[in-house]
Write a protein that holds these residues in place. Structure first.
Motif, mmCIF file in Angstrom:
data_model
loop_
_atom_site.group_PDB
_atom_site.id
_atom_site.type_symbol
_atom_site.label_atom_id
_atom_site.label_comp_id
_atom_site.label_asym_id
_atom_site.label_seq_id
_atom_site.Cartn_x
_atom_site.Cartn_y
_atom_site.Cartn_z
ATOM 1 N N ASN A 86 1.062 -0.880 0.039
ATOM 2 C CA ASN A 86 -0.170 -0.030 -0.009
ATOM 3 C C ASN A 86 1.210 1.298 0.046
ATOM 4 N N ASP A 87 2.397 1.077 -0.024
ATOM 5 C CA ASP A 87 2.843 2.179 -0.027
ATOM 6 C C ASP A 87 4.400 2.066 -1.250
ATOM 7 N N GLU A 141 1.920 4.179 -6.079
ATOM 8 C CA GLU A 141 2.050 4.006 -4.849
ATOM 9 C C GLU A 141 1.020 3.290 -4.193
ATOM 10 N N LYS A 142 0.349 1.725 -5.370
ATOM 11 C CA LYS A 142 -0.073 0.645 -4.983
ATOM 12 C C LYS A 142 0.764 -0.113 -5.583
#
Length: 323
Positions: free
Chosen positions: A141-142, A195-196
């Motif tokens: 998720n990051d 970002e994902k």
């Protein structure tokens, strides 16, 4: 028809024996809204004619003919004209499973991933198939958590197992002055804009390892590009994600260990003796605590064995660590 368009970029250079089978695997994709961009990189066999013939059969195929500049320049030429919402890659002597891009697109949509990933099976000339996929479905998720795994080597570095959202790649290109590990550098650069991330570890791409391919030829100076690009990755990481500095240093260490192993396996130690000594000195000077913190068990064994004894390292490679 699916709304999102996928651009699939295929570099082509003197692969007339395998090209048609490869492109047929893309033409037959269950995901139909695709464009297939063939970049003939100055081929001297019948590959250019095959590209043009295939384009006449399927309007989704675009062909670029250019002087020979190398695989990175070929891929960059494809990226330049790609107009898809997503970008994927295939090598012109490999094949994609018919549902590969539908599989990747579904991951991208369901997980809202900027980069969606599958896995690869390797087929050798003797018929042996190597498949180490796990079936795992993992989401990052990051950017930092993904890069931590990527730098550790637990994420496949190849572009052909990935589907990239096109807008994260608008300023990303392959390094044209380097001949190896350009895939890894491209994936790293794209990840900086993402970002994902999501992977389903299922084999959807077949990589054919053939005699004479770049993956099994005698050691040459081009393999030192791997160390150069690992240095670049380390520099960029320390600027953009300083908390991952040690991870990036260990990525270079892993690269050095693998290049030294390759030098032994492909008769490069005598030819590049001073460079080999430089790599060993790097390994011996590397902080042991940092190595223990980030290296996999296999890489850690390589690390301590080479520090201890080169003959022991060679023995281990010959009998226990061929791959």
């Amino acid at each position: 028809m699916n709304d999102a368009k996928i651009s699939i970029i295929v570099p082509v250079y003197n692969i007339e024996k395998y090209l048609e089978k490869s492109i047929e695997s893309l033409i037959n994709q269950t995901y139909k809204n695709i464009e297939i961009i063939l970049i003939d990189d100055g081929s001297t066999d019948n590959s250019p004619q095959i590209c043009d013939s295939l384009a006449k059969k399927d309007s989704r195929i675009k062909v670029i003919h250019q002087p020979n500049k190398g695989v990175s320049a070929a891929r960059n030429a494809g990226i330049q004209i790609a107009d898809g919402d997503y970008i994927g890659f295939c090598d012109g002597d490999d094949t994609a499973d018919e549902d590969m891009f539908e599989f990747l697109y579904n991951i991208a949509v369901s997980d809202n991933a900027d980069i969606a990933m599958c896995d690869v099976r390797i087929v050798f000339e003797n018929g042996e198939v190597r498949d180490t996929t796990t079936g795992e479905h993992k989401i990052w998720n990051d950017t930092e958590s993904f890069l931590a795994d990527f730098l550790k080597g637990s994420v496949n570095m190849a572009t052909y197992t990935k589907l990239f959202r096109a807008d994260i790649c608008s300023d990303v290109r392959f390094p044209e002055n380097r001949k190896t590990n350009e895939d890894k550098f491209y994936c790293f650069s794209a990840a900086l804009n993402a970002e994902k991330f999501s992977i389903k570890s299922e084999p959807k791409y077949t990589y054919y390892r053939r005699a004479g391919s770049s993956s099994i030829t005698e050691f040459s100076e081009k393999y030192f590009d791997c160390v150069y690009l690992a240095d670049k990755i380390s520099e960029i990481t320390k600027e953009t994600h300083p908390t991952l500095s040690e991870n990036a240093d260990c990525n270079k260490l892993i690269t050095v260990l693998r290049i030294y192993k390759l030098m032994y396996m492909r008769n490069g130690l005598d030819k590049f003796r001073s460079k080999a000594d430089e790599l060993v000195n790097y390994v011996k000077s590397f902080d042991k605590k940092t190595a223990k913190k980030y290296l996999s068990k296999k890489d850690l064994i390589r690390f301590f064995t080479l520090r201890t004894s080169k003959p022991l390292f060679f023995f281990m490679i010959k009998y226990f660590d061929k791959y």
